[in-house]
Design a protein around this motif. Sequence first.
Motif, short mmCIF file in Angstrom:
data_model
loop_
_atom_site.label_atom_id
_atom_site.label_comp_id
_atom_site.label_asym_id
_atom_site.label_seq_id
_atom_site.Cartn_x
_atom_site.Cartn_y
_atom_site.Cartn_z
N UNK A 72 -48.14 -22.48 38.70
CA UNK A 72 -49.51 -21.86 38.46
C UNK A 72 -49.37 -20.32 38.29
N UNK A 73 -48.70 -19.77 38.91
CA UNK A 73 -48.35 -18.20 38.55
C UNK A 73 -48.08 -17.75 37.44
N UNK A 74 -47.23 -18.65 37.00
CA UNK A 74 -46.53 -18.39 35.55
C UNK A 74 -47.45 -19.15 34.43
N UNK A 75 -48.73 -19.47 34.65
CA UNK A 75 -49.55 -20.09 33.72
C UNK A 75 -48.81 -21.49 33.31
N UNK A 76 -48.26 -22.18 33.95
CA UNK A 76 -47.63 -23.41 33.57
C UNK A 76 -48.44 -24.46 33.77
N UNK A 77 -48.71 -25.31 32.82
CA UNK A 77 -49.31 -26.70 32.95
C UNK A 77 -48.55 -27.57 33.76
N UNK A 78 -49.31 -28.17 34.40
CA UNK A 78 -48.51 -29.17 35.59
C UNK A 78 -48.78 -30.70 35.27
N UNK A 79 -47.86 -31.44 35.34
CA UNK A 79 -47.99 -32.90 35.55
C UNK A 79 -47.38 -33.28 36.91
N UNK A 80 -47.94 -34.00 37.66
CA UNK A 80 -47.50 -34.49 38.92
C UNK A 80 -48.01 -35.73 39.14
N UNK A 81 -47.39 -36.57 40.27
CA UNK A 81 -47.82 -37.77 40.61
C UNK A 81 -48.89 -37.60 41.50
N UNK A 82 -49.83 -38.38 41.72
CA UNK A 82 -51.03 -38.15 42.61
C UNK A 82 -50.65 -38.31 44.03
N UNK A 83 -49.60 -37.56 44.68
CA UNK A 83 -49.34 -37.55 45.98
C UNK A 83 -50.32 -36.84 46.88
N UNK A 84 -50.41 -36.94 48.20
CA UNK A 84 -51.17 -36.22 49.08
C UNK A 84 -51.07 -34.91 48.72
N UNK A 85 -49.68 -34.27 48.63
CA UNK A 85 -49.60 -33.05 48.40
C UNK A 85 -49.99 -32.10 47.06
N UNK A 86 -50.31 -33.03 46.19
CA UNK A 86 -50.62 -32.49 44.85
C UNK A 86 -52.19 -32.81 44.51
N UNK A 87 -52.77 -33.87 45.11
CA UNK A 87 -54.07 -34.27 44.76
C UNK A 87 -55.03 -33.32 45.05
N UNK A 88 -55.08 -32.22 46.21
CA UNK A 88 -55.80 -31.35 46.51
C UNK A 88 -55.64 -30.24 45.49
N UNK A 89 -54.50 -30.06 44.97
CA UNK A 89 -53.90 -28.91 44.00
C UNK A 89 -54.54 -28.77 42.53
N UNK A 90 -54.24 -30.07 42.36
CA UNK A 90 -54.65 -30.52 40.44
C UNK A 90 -55.73 -30.90 40.33
N UNK A 91 -56.53 -30.37 39.49
CA UNK A 91 -57.89 -30.63 39.03
C UNK A 91 -57.73 -31.34 37.52
N UNK A 92 -57.75 -32.42 37.44
CA UNK A 92 -57.42 -33.24 36.18
C UNK A 92 -58.23 -32.71 35.18
N UNK A 93 -57.30 -32.22 34.19
CA UNK A 93 -57.48 -31.72 32.91
C UNK A 93 -58.20 -30.23 33.02
N UNK A 94 -58.02 -29.67 34.12
CA UNK A 94 -58.59 -28.36 34.38
C UNK A 94 -57.41 -27.23 34.58
N UNK B 140 -54.18 -28.95 35.51
CA UNK B 140 -53.12 -29.85 35.01
C UNK B 140 -53.41 -31.35 34.99
N UNK B 141 -52.48 -32.39 35.29
CA UNK B 141 -52.79 -33.56 35.18
C UNK B 141 -51.98 -34.28 36.41
N UNK B 142 -52.53 -35.50 37.00
CA UNK B 142 -52.02 -36.22 38.00
C UNK B 142 -51.53 -37.68 37.10
#
Length: 66
Positions: A5-27, A29-31
Motif C-alpha cells: 500500500x505504501x508503494x501504491x501497489x495494487x494488491x490481489x490476495x486470498x480472502x483470509x482473515x488477515x486480508x479481509x479487513x485490509x482490502x476493500x474490493x475494487x477500492x 485491491x481485490x480478494x
Amino acid sequence: MRILFNFRRETIASPTPEYKPLIKQDKNGFLAKNPEEWIKYIEYLRDNPKERARIGKTARKYIVPK
C-alpha cells in the motif's frame, strides 16, 4: 500488505482473515476466492493501467494520513 500500500501497489490476495479487513474490493485491491478470480483480476489490472494507478493511489491513502 502495508508495504505494498505504501508503494501504491495494487494488491490481489486470498480472502483470509488477515486480508479481509485490509482490502476493500475494487477500492484498494481485490480478494480472489478461486483460481478463476485470480486470473480475472490479474488480466483486469494488466489491461487497465488507469485503474491500476487509481487502486494503487487509493491503497496508499489507507495507510498515509493527510
